[in-house]
Design a protein around this motif. Structure first.
Motif, short mmCIF file in Angstrom:
data_model
loop_
_atom_site.label_atom_id
_atom_site.label_comp_id
_atom_site.label_asym_id
_atom_site.label_seq_id
_atom_site.Cartn_x
_atom_site.Cartn_y
_atom_site.Cartn_z
N SER A 190 0.81 -1.22 0.00
CA SER A 190 0.00 0.00 0.00
C SER A 190 0.84 1.27 0.00
O SER A 190 0.33 2.36 -0.22
N GLU A 191 2.17 1.14 0.24
CA GLU A 191 3.06 2.30 0.12
C GLU A 191 3.80 2.29 -1.21
O GLU A 191 4.76 3.04 -1.40
N LEU A 192 3.39 1.41 -2.10
CA LEU A 192 3.98 1.24 -3.43
C LEU A 192 5.44 0.79 -3.38
O LEU A 192 6.20 1.02 -4.32
N LYS A 193 5.79 0.15 -2.29
CA LYS A 193 7.12 -0.46 -2.22
C LYS A 193 7.13 -1.70 -3.11
O LYS A 193 6.16 -2.45 -3.14
N ARG A 194 8.24 -1.91 -3.83
CA ARG A 194 8.31 -3.03 -4.77
C ARG A 194 8.51 -4.39 -4.06
O ARG A 194 9.29 -4.49 -3.13
N PHE A 195 7.84 -5.39 -4.62
CA PHE A 195 8.05 -6.77 -4.21
C PHE A 195 8.08 -7.62 -5.47
O PHE A 195 7.48 -7.25 -6.49
N SER A 196 8.75 -8.75 -5.40
CA SER A 196 8.69 -9.68 -6.53
C SER A 196 7.24 -10.09 -6.76
O SER A 196 6.44 -10.09 -5.83
N PRO A 197 6.89 -10.44 -8.00
CA PRO A 197 5.48 -10.63 -8.33
C PRO A 197 4.80 -11.71 -7.51
O PRO A 197 5.36 -12.77 -7.29
N ARG A 198 3.59 -11.37 -7.07
CA ARG A 198 2.75 -12.32 -6.32
C ARG A 198 1.45 -12.51 -7.10
O ARG A 198 1.03 -11.63 -7.85
N PRO A 199 0.76 -13.63 -6.89
CA PRO A 199 -0.56 -13.81 -7.51
C PRO A 199 -1.59 -12.90 -6.86
O PRO A 199 -1.37 -12.40 -5.74
N PRO A 200 -2.74 -12.71 -7.51
CA PRO A 200 -3.83 -11.96 -6.88
C PRO A 200 -4.24 -12.61 -5.56
O PRO A 200 -4.07 -13.81 -5.35
N GLY A 201 -4.77 -11.80 -4.66
CA GLY A 201 -5.29 -12.32 -3.40
C GLY A 201 -4.28 -12.38 -2.28
O GLY A 201 -4.62 -12.73 -1.16
N GLN A 202 -3.01 -12.05 -2.57
CA GLN A 202 -1.99 -12.12 -1.52
C GLN A 202 -1.60 -10.70 -1.09
O GLN A 202 -1.00 -9.95 -1.86
N ALA A 203 -1.94 -10.37 0.15
CA ALA A 203 -1.63 -9.05 0.68
C ALA A 203 -0.13 -8.92 0.95
O ALA A 203 0.55 -9.91 1.21
N LEU A 204 0.37 -7.68 0.88
CA LEU A 204 1.81 -7.47 1.09
C LEU A 204 2.10 -6.49 2.21
O LEU A 204 3.25 -6.11 2.40
N ASP A 205 1.07 -6.08 2.94
CA ASP A 205 1.32 -5.20 4.08
C ASP A 205 1.51 -6.04 5.34
O ASP A 205 0.96 -7.14 5.45
N GLY A 206 2.28 -5.52 6.29
CA GLY A 206 2.46 -6.21 7.56
C GLY A 206 3.02 -7.61 7.38
O GLY A 206 3.98 -7.83 6.64
N VAL A 207 2.37 -8.58 8.04
CA VAL A 207 2.87 -9.95 7.98
C VAL A 207 2.57 -10.60 6.63
O VAL A 207 3.09 -11.67 6.34
N GLY A 208 1.75 -9.95 5.80
CA GLY A 208 1.40 -10.52 4.50
C GLY A 208 2.62 -10.85 3.66
O GLY A 208 2.67 -11.87 2.98
N GLN A 209 3.64 -9.98 3.72
CA GLN A 209 4.83 -10.20 2.89
C GLN A 209 5.59 -11.45 3.33
O GLN A 209 6.32 -12.04 2.53
N TYR A 210 5.40 -11.87 4.61
CA TYR A 210 6.06 -13.09 5.09
C TYR A 210 5.16 -14.31 4.90
O TYR A 210 5.63 -15.42 4.68
N LEU A 211 3.84 -14.08 4.99
CA LEU A 211 2.90 -15.19 4.79
C LEU A 211 2.90 -15.65 3.34
O LEU A 211 2.64 -16.80 3.04
N PHE A 212 3.16 -14.70 2.42
CA PHE A 212 3.10 -15.02 0.99
C PHE A 212 4.45 -14.71 0.35
O PHE A 212 4.59 -13.73 -0.37
N PRO A 213 5.49 -15.52 0.62
CA PRO A 213 6.79 -15.25 0.00
C PRO A 213 6.75 -15.47 -1.50
O PRO A 213 5.92 -16.24 -1.99
N SER A 214 7.63 -14.79 -2.21
CA SER A 214 7.64 -14.96 -3.66
C SER A 214 8.28 -16.29 -4.02
O SER A 214 8.99 -16.90 -3.24
N ARG A 215 7.97 -16.75 -5.23
CA ARG A 215 8.56 -18.01 -5.68
C ARG A 215 10.03 -17.80 -5.99
O ARG A 215 10.41 -16.76 -6.52
N PRO A 216 10.86 -18.81 -5.68
CA PRO A 216 12.31 -18.66 -5.92
C PRO A 216 12.63 -18.30 -7.36
O PRO A 216 13.57 -17.58 -7.64
#
Ligand code: FES
Length: 224
Positions: A190-216
């Motif tokens: 939500s702060e437009l910080k970049r992450f490696s691509p994730r599928p729809p439905g995976q949140a990236l704020d807070g613990v979301g970035q750890y719950l949904f790690p990117s594929r190697p």
């Protein structure tokens, strides 16, 4: 007079298997345990198969790693988006194409996220981050609208309403000889910080970035 032998009860337990009825080789209790184990095994196998398919299948859906020409610099404004269709997977025909909304970086609105050589132009994915329906930029509202479940995104692609769990994905951009090119997709929080691509439905704020790690297979992206 011959001695009469007592008749065997049908519930007698002298057949070597505790709890067995006459003529049974497997007790009902054992049968039920066996059935429960088989059912549990099938259920676990189904879940494991789905997870494996999800983990391994996605890289084959989006195979593109190149850059796509989306027009000359002077064709791309900074106050609205122009839609461009790029091909992510040439082998799958129309299915391998996707719409990207492109505009020039605008200091007035692009105040968040990395400001580097890949952000001179903004390229936003049309894939809704709720369940993947195609979202559309509506000029009159200056918002992206998803028709499936009412997802709404503001001008920079952040969630403004409805069920989507994160902003619309973006693509790296660059300029080569006066031509704007769109590269690989990345996801943003939500702060437009970049992450490696994730599928729809995976949140990236807070613990979301750890719950949904990117594929190697998708980690080698600049700036993530
Ligand atoms: S897929 Fe877009 S709101 Fe559900």
């Amino acid at each position: 007079m011959s001695e009469r032998r007592p008749a065997k009860s049908k519930y007698t337990l002298d057949r070597g298997i505790p709890g067995a009825f006459e003529g049974e080789t497997v007790t009902r209790r054992r049968m039920m345990v066996l059935a429960a184990n088989v059912t549990g095994g099938i259920a676990i196998g189904g879940v494991a198969l789905s997870a494996t398919g999800f983990a391994l299948g996605q890289p084959f859906v989006e195979v593109d790693t190149g850059w796509h020409d989306v027009g000359a610099e002077d064709e791309i404004p900074d106050d609205t988006y122009v839609p461009r269709v790029i091909t992510l997977d040439p082998k799958t025909g129309q299915v391998g194409k996707t719409t990207v909304y492109v505009r020039k970086h605008n200091d007035r609105v692009d105040t968040e996220g990395p400001q580097d050589q890949y952000s001179r132009y903004v390229a936003i994915s049309s894939r809704c981050m709720h369940m993947g329906c195609p979202a559309r930029y509506v000029q009159a509202a200056q918002h992206f609208i998803c028709p499936c479940h009412g997802g709404v995104y503001d001008f920079v692609g952040k969630v403004a309403g409805g069920p989507p769990v994160r902003p619309l994905d973006r693509f790296y951009t660059r300029v080569v000889n006066g031509r704007v090119e769109v590269g690989r997709r990345y996801s943003v929080n939500s702060e437009l910080k970049r992450f490696s691509p994730r599928p729809p439905g995976q949140a990236l704020d807070g613990v979301g970035q750890y719950l949904f790690p990117s594929r190697p297979t998708m980690r080698k992206l600049p700036g993530t």
